[in-house]
Enzyme design. Structure first.
Site, PDB file in Angstrom:
ATOM      1  N   LYS A   1       0.846  -1.202   0.000  1.00  0.00           N
ATOM      2  CA  LYS A   1       0.000   0.000   0.000  1.00  0.00           C
ATOM      3  C   LYS A   1       0.880   1.250   0.000  1.00  0.00           C
ATOM      4  O   LYS A   1       0.615   2.215  -0.720  1.00  0.00           O
ATOM      5  CB  LYS A   1      -0.926  -0.006   1.231  1.00  0.00           C
TER       6      LYS A   1
ATOM      7  N   GLN B   1      -4.671  -1.349   9.575  1.00  0.00           N
ATOM      8  CA  GLN B   1      -4.514  -2.703   9.027  1.00  0.00           C
ATOM      9  C   GLN B   1      -4.998  -3.733  10.049  1.00  0.00           C
ATOM     10  O   GLN B   1      -4.531  -3.753  11.180  1.00  0.00           O
ATOM     11  CB  GLN B   1      -3.031  -2.943   8.681  1.00  0.00           C
TER      12      GLN B   1
ATOM     13  N   ASP C   1     -11.161   2.819   4.287  1.00  0.00           N
ATOM     14  CA  ASP C   1     -11.549   1.420   4.093  1.00  0.00           C
ATOM     15  C   ASP C   1     -13.066   1.241   4.048  1.00  0.00           C
ATOM     16  O   ASP C   1     -13.554   0.155   3.722  1.00  0.00           O
ATOM     17  CB  ASP C   1     -10.997   0.567   5.248  1.00  0.00           C
TER      18      ASP C   1
END
Ligand code: NAD
Length: 286
Positions: free
Chosen positions: A49, A93, A116
């Protein structure tokens, strides 16, 4: 003839567009990533990422923590990132270290920075048919892949296998919003084969290697494989018995190279879109 869906190519198109648009911006989109676990796959995902974000000219920063991080310290960081006008997207994460409460952390992220799309406000808006600030990356990527290959969804029987909050449920919602007729199957579903056999489109997101066998797929069905399963030889395979199912499906995604690259491309697109919203800017049409 079966078409192997090329997620890498589709993702590259999205990333190339974002790179061009970003080059013309004075201020750059910025993404903050928090890594608070010691899991090897998570480390790889975060590195990828960060690399992709940098390759687009975004500003990215990764906060890496060892096991001594406390819930209180993480909460403080989220508050700081929420308040920081130079941060557009915040990504935590998952999973976090076991002693940390991930749901509390997710709910503290400003929904306008929730890149997200996991915050209950964004999930709720998606379910209400309202536009969320960000849509979960993997489900968004699946819809984009289907559209890129001009696969008609209206009135199609779609069977989604897996009911997680990050893949199965939001994918079902997005498909319903596209006017598909959706069946959501899971680990307690009985007679899975009978259900998948009726599907025009199968989306499998279980993490069970080769769960979807050739005799579970209707001739000409579209098969989207979200699963990522590491074999003992280190090779990654999906939920679908690819070599056999590819002879039956009309379209099929490979693993790797199918849904995976789209997830990261959609994460970058979400970062860019949050940046635009936060700065009151319109999307550039190029
Ligand atoms: P999860 O473990 O949270 O959920 C798995 C789901 O599969 C559950 O809802 C469970 O009910 C269902 N399931 C398990 N065994 C089943 C069975 N035998 N029959 C029917 N249903 C069954 O997983 P997740 O986070 O949704 O991820 C699913 C898979 O997708 C994993 O392999 C993960 O690595 C992968 N994944 C890939 C991407 C990507 O970008 N390609 C992104 C996220 C997750």
């Amino acid at each position: 003839m079966t078409t192997i869906i090329d997620g890498k190519l589709c993702a590259k198109k999205i990333l190339d567009k974002l790179r061009n648009k970003t080059a013309k911006l004075e201020k750059k989109p910025s993404l903050a990533v928090i890594l608070a676990n010691n899991d090897e796959s998570s480390k790889l995902y975060v590195a990828s990422k960060e690399k992709t974000s940098n390759s687009l000219g975004f500003e990215s920063c990764v906060y890496r923590f060892d096991k001594s991080i406390t819930q209180g310290e993480l909460i403080k960081l989220i508050h700081e990132l929420n308040e920081n006008p130079n941060i557009n997207g915040i990504l935590v994460q998952l999973p976090l270290y076991e002693h940390l409460d991930s749901q509390e952390i997710i709910e503290l992220i400003n929904p306008k920075k929730d890149v997200d799309g996991f915050h209950p406000i964004n999930v709720g808006r998606l379910n209400c048919g309202l536009e969320p600030y960000a849509i979960c990356c993997t489900p968004k990527g699946i819809i984009k892949l289907l559209k890129e290959y001009e696969i008609n969804l209206v009135g199609k029987n779609v069977v989604v296998i897996g009911r997680s909050n990050i893949v199965g449920k939001p994918t079902s919602t997005l498909l319903m919003n596209e006017n598909a007729t959706v069946t959501l199957a899971h680990s307690k579903t009985k007679n899975l084969k009978e259900i998948t056999k009726t599907a025009d489109i199968i989306v499998s997101a279980t993490g069970v290697a080769k769960l979807i066998k050739a005799d579970m797929v209707k001739k000409g069905a579209v098969v989207i494989d979200v699963g990522i399963n590491k074999q003992s030889n280190g090779k990654l395979i999906g939920d679908v018995d690819f070599d056999k199912v590819k002879n039956i499906a009309s379209f099929i995604t490979p693993v790797p190279g199918g849904v995976g690259p789209m997830t990261i491309a959609c994460l970058m697109e979400n970062t860019y879109e949050l940046f635009l919203t936060q700065n009151g800017l319109q999307d550039a049409k190029f």
